[in-house]
Design a protein around this motif. Sequence first.
Motif, PDB file in Angstrom:
ATOM      1  N   LEU A 304     -25.738  11.331  49.864  1.00 23.13           N
ATOM      2  CA  LEU A 304     -24.995  10.792  48.737  1.00 23.13           C
ATOM      3  C   LEU A 304     -25.455   9.353  48.588  1.00 23.13           C
ATOM      4  N   LEU A 305     -26.178   9.062  47.506  1.00 23.74           N
ATOM      5  CA  LEU A 305     -26.714   7.716  47.324  1.00 23.74           C
ATOM      6  C   LEU A 305     -25.793   6.889  46.446  1.00 23.74           C
ATOM      7  N   LYS A 306     -25.715   5.621  46.789  1.00 15.75           N
ATOM      8  CA  LYS A 306     -24.851   4.708  46.050  1.00 15.75           C
ATOM      9  C   LYS A 306     -25.691   3.532  45.560  1.00 15.75           C
ATOM     10  N   VAL A 316     -40.609   4.721  43.737  1.00 15.75           N
ATOM     11  CA  VAL A 316     -41.078   5.983  43.172  1.00 15.75           C
ATOM     12  C   VAL A 316     -41.593   6.823  44.342  1.00 15.75           C
ATOM     13  N   HIS A 317     -41.199   8.082  44.397  1.00 18.50           N
ATOM     14  CA  HIS A 317     -41.520   8.883  45.591  1.00 18.50           C
ATOM     15  C   HIS A 317     -41.564  10.368  45.251  1.00 18.50           C
ATOM     16  N   ILE A 318     -41.919  11.183  46.225  1.00 18.30           N
ATOM     17  CA  ILE A 318     -41.727  12.625  46.068  1.00 18.30           C
ATOM     18  C   ILE A 318     -40.735  13.075  47.139  1.00 18.30           C
ATOM     19  N   MET A 325     -32.908  18.843  44.302  1.00 13.19           N
ATOM     20  CA  MET A 325     -31.915  18.738  43.235  1.00 13.19           C
ATOM     21  C   MET A 325     -31.174  17.412  43.315  1.00 13.19           C
ATOM     22  N   THR A 326     -30.753  16.962  42.153  1.00 17.05           N
ATOM     23  CA  THR A 326     -29.983  15.731  42.036  1.00 17.05           C
ATOM     24  C   THR A 326     -28.722  16.042  41.235  1.00 17.05           C
ATOM     25  N   LEU A 327     -27.565  15.738  41.811  1.00 17.55           N
ATOM     26  CA  LEU A 327     -26.308  15.926  41.092  1.00 17.55           C
ATOM     27  C   LEU A 327     -25.789  14.557  40.671  1.00 17.55           C
ATOM     28  N   ARG A 379     -43.324  13.322  41.211  1.00 18.48           N
ATOM     29  CA  ARG A 379     -43.049  11.896  41.436  1.00 18.48           C
ATOM     30  C   ARG A 379     -41.863  11.444  40.590  1.00 18.48           C
ATOM     31  N   HIS A 380     -40.938  10.739  41.230  1.00 19.72           N
ATOM     32  CA  HIS A 380     -39.749  10.265  40.512  1.00 19.72           C
ATOM     33  C   HIS A 380     -39.121   9.120  41.294  1.00 19.72           C
ATOM     34  N   GLY A 381     -38.120   8.503  40.707  1.00 23.16           N
ATOM     35  CA  GLY A 381     -37.409   7.442  41.419  1.00 23.16           C
ATOM     36  C   GLY A 381     -36.026   7.265  40.828  1.00 23.16           C
ATOM     37  N   THR A 389     -21.606   0.795  39.417  1.00 21.50           N
ATOM     38  CA  THR A 389     -22.034   1.579  40.572  1.00 21.50           C
ATOM     39  C   THR A 389     -22.371   2.992  40.107  1.00 21.50           C
ATOM     40  N   ARG A 390     -23.448   3.527  40.623  1.00 24.35           N
ATOM     41  CA  ARG A 390     -23.840   4.896  40.279  1.00 24.35           C
ATOM     42  C   ARG A 390     -24.049   5.679  41.573  1.00 24.35           C
ATOM     43  N   TYR A 391     -23.394   6.834  41.657  1.00 28.22           N
ATOM     44  CA  TYR A 391     -23.592   7.710  42.808  1.00 28.22           C
ATOM     45  C   TYR A 391     -24.365   8.950  42.364  1.00 28.22           C
ATOM     46  N   ILE A 392     -25.258   9.411  43.234  1.00 28.07           N
ATOM     47  CA  ILE A 392     -25.870  10.725  43.008  1.00 28.07           C
ATOM     48  C   ILE A 392     -25.895  11.471  44.342  1.00 28.07           C
ATOM     49  N   LEU A 393     -25.917  12.780  44.234  1.00 32.11           N
ATOM     50  CA  LEU A 393     -26.061  13.582  45.440  1.00 32.11           C
ATOM     51  C   LEU A 393     -27.445  14.223  45.379  1.00 32.11           C
ATOM     52  N   GLY A 394     -28.261  13.924  46.356  1.00 33.74           N
ATOM     53  CA  GLY A 394     -29.628  14.450  46.333  1.00 33.74           C
ATOM     54  C   GLY A 394     -29.848  15.394  47.508  1.00 33.74           C
ATOM     55  N   ALA A 395     -30.550  16.489  47.252  1.00 30.50           N
ATOM     56  CA  ALA A 395     -30.812  17.443  48.337  1.00 30.50           C
ATOM     57  C   ALA A 395     -32.241  17.956  48.231  1.00 30.50           C
ATOM     58  N   PHE A 396     -32.872  18.101  49.380  1.00 36.48           N
ATOM     59  CA  PHE A 396     -34.170  18.767  49.448  1.00 36.48           C
ATOM     60  C   PHE A 396     -33.906  20.202  49.885  1.00 36.48           C
ATOM     61  N   LEU A 397     -34.724  21.121  49.384  1.00 40.42           N
ATOM     62  CA  LEU A 397     -34.468  22.530  49.660  1.00 40.42           C
ATOM     63  C   LEU A 397     -35.681  23.208  50.273  1.00 40.42           C
TER      64      LEU A 397
HETATM   65  O1  LIG Z   1     -31.269   8.358  41.406  1.00 46.89           O
HETATM   66  C1  LIG Z   1     -31.809   9.383  41.003  1.00 46.89           C
HETATM   67  O2  LIG Z   1     -31.512   9.878  39.915  1.00 46.89           O
HETATM   68  C2  LIG Z   1     -32.884  10.041  41.800  1.00 46.89           C
HETATM   69  C3  LIG Z   1     -32.683   9.895  43.236  1.00 46.89           C
HETATM   70  C4  LIG Z   1     -33.646  10.715  44.023  1.00 46.89           C
HETATM   71  O3  LIG Z   1     -34.679  10.263  44.392  1.00 46.89           O
HETATM   72  C5  LIG Z   1     -33.350  12.119  44.318  1.00 46.89           C
HETATM   73  O4  LIG Z   1     -32.281  12.591  44.000  1.00 46.89           O
HETATM   74  O5  LIG Z   1     -34.227  12.759  44.912  1.00 46.89           O
END
Ligand SMILES: O=C(O)CCC(=O)C(=O)O
Length: 721
Positions: A304-306, A316-318, A325-327, A379-381, A389-397
């Motif tokens: 959970l990123l804040k 910028v990364h992979i 997925m990003t929620l 590639r994304h960032g 403040t912005r929260y996202i939930l990121g998951a690798f599958l």
């Molecule tokens: O902040 C975002 O929208 C992307 C964050 C990210 O790198 C991800 O969810 O993999």
Amino acid sequence: QHHIDPPSLVEDLGDDQLLRRRLDDAKLDLWARGISPNLDEIVRFGNNLQDQVNGMETWQSQVAKQGPIRKARYASYHHNKKTKPRQKQKQQLANKNDMMLSWISMLHGGGDNVISSSSTAAAMKTKIQQLTQHYGSAFAQAIEQNQQEHDQDCQESCRYFYCAPASSLSPNNNNKTTQDQTLEDLIGTNRTTIRSYSMGAVPPEDFADEFGFPLDLIKVTQGQPLFSRDEAKHVIDMAESEGLSSNEYVSGKYKLGGDWLTKLPQTRQWFNEKLEKTMFPLLSFLFPEIVSHPSMLRAHSVSLLKYNASHPRTDVHIDNGILAMTLAMTPQDEYQGGGTFFEHFAVTSSNSHDDTTSMDSTILPMDVGHATLRPGSVRHGGQRVTRGTRYILGAFLLIEDRVEHVRRLKNRGSDLRSAGNLDAAAQHFEWALALNPRCTTCLKDWAEILHKQQRYEEAEAKIRQALELLEYKDSDALFTLGMLLSEQGKDQECMDAYRQSLALNSEDAELLYNLGVKIGEQPNNGDRIEEILMYKRCIELDPIGFGGAWLNLGTILAEDGNLDDAETMFIKALGSSKPLEVKPKAMINLALIYHNKVGQAFQQQDIDAAKAAVLQAASYLDSAKPLLDQVSSFESGMQQYQSQYNTLRLACHRNLGQIYAGTGDLALCEEEFRRATDAFPTEIQAWQMLGRVLEIQGKKEAMQDVISKIQQLQSIKGGRF
Ligand SMILES: O=C(O)CCC(=O)C(=O)O
Ligand SMILES: [Fe+2]
């Protein structure tokens, strides 16, 4: 039977012929998605060809947005091309035709073009066997290790995250497969739709054929959200109460707020339910060619990123998984900036999001409760959040029955590289590229190894290969290219590469600094205004990481005679996060400025001001000394600073002594010159100064000692030449 038109023919087609082809193209695409438009339906769009094409293309793009081709697949096509950016338009046209022709062959029963997952699995097996013959048992062992790591990662995933019970896989289970269900069956609403975006020029690292690349593989939910604003708020509150904000990550150049879900058990429980009920079925629906059943999916590295003022963005990364997925967990009206950033959106006109109101075409619009689902290797960032403040939930599958050999070989290569085992690392990149010649991260990592080995030409070749594949849309690869060109003395090309990189990612402080330095190195100091602009943008982004930018700005101002502003810049440089590299240089420059002020004060016969300036200069020099002693003189430019130190420090002793003498205080003057001879016992000049003040005071005996010291030094010095 059939042939593929060479690209040059495409341009020669008459307008009508081109329209007919587009009509066929749309028809075939719809057909491949299980819809067979009849003549009546086409005529409904209008009587002329142009209207029919427009109508059909709109229909086709609407259907395409719902997901990849499900009822049939077309052969993967390989654009084996050397694309220059300006040739792109023509190439796209040519590629479209390639696709169309392969579909025609399918219509005529060319079944060998249709990919089934068993045939690609068999092809992979054959390829691995061939490569084992070529590379030997070390390769086979690496492949075996991939399988083991994959199994371990999947097992580990199930310790924390939802995994379907084994029974859901049994053949007796009469559930409809996901492919036969509608989105509504899956997530219980008919008001959620899917929008697709291009993933750029580079296919997924693994299983590109199964994914159906080059279809638009970035999927974003639209309309009815997957969970409500209130639900999202509840989850964030829960995560905060579980200590979300006590952690911090590092993402390349940036620090990131938030935490792993493995450490937030209640938040994880919510997430697991979403996986089971919504996300896994949705993923299987959207990527049916690769996810044979929702039960095959595994989540790992879930966080959970804040984002906020202190933790504004990611690099910028992979992402490290076959899918990611990003929620979106925060309503868009609660923050400014932010969003998922895709470099390749910048110039790709073929993206289907032209009509959005978003100001920045590189940002994917996504409000709270929505999800982005995509191949992990895009590639994304996380774009900079400028307010709120912005929260996202990121998951690798991961997918239980799909081992990602390319990603795993590449990752092991990166690990070996970090451990300093460069040859073994390069070997892994070679293997990964043998499996997937379009693995651009493999090429980039390999180039960086060659860079480190000072094999600049080979490194340049690798990085250019990656850039060709990426259609030059990778700011990091362009940055590496710039550095490699700089190493080879190709300054103009280097600056071009840096500028291209900057056009894609204007927020790279190191890049801005390097470009500024390179411009400054040009004959006649290059374009001063551009150089200054680069430093200013650099320090705005990172006020302490690039003390060199403050130093260079100060030097430019000082050269223009603006000593007051120069002083401000050098003082800023003192705050650098790399004190040893920057601080002594800043201090010496500050001493120079004060030394200059001494001269001015002398001219105006303002002895008090002169004395104050000398003391200030001396104080900067005395603080610089222990730092100078610590840095190696091999450090770039340091030797010059060390000799500057000597000259300036001696000058301070002389000036201060003269000021004392001028006010008639010969004792203090003598004391000052004795300090000079103590500090610089081999400097004849220091002894001469001391000799003179002794002479004025009539201290003959002491003066004799000084004279013999001077003679001794002169004979040593003379003997050397
Ligand atoms: O902040 C975002 O929208 C992307 C964050 C990210 O790198 C991800 O969810 O993999
Ligand atoms: Fe990511």
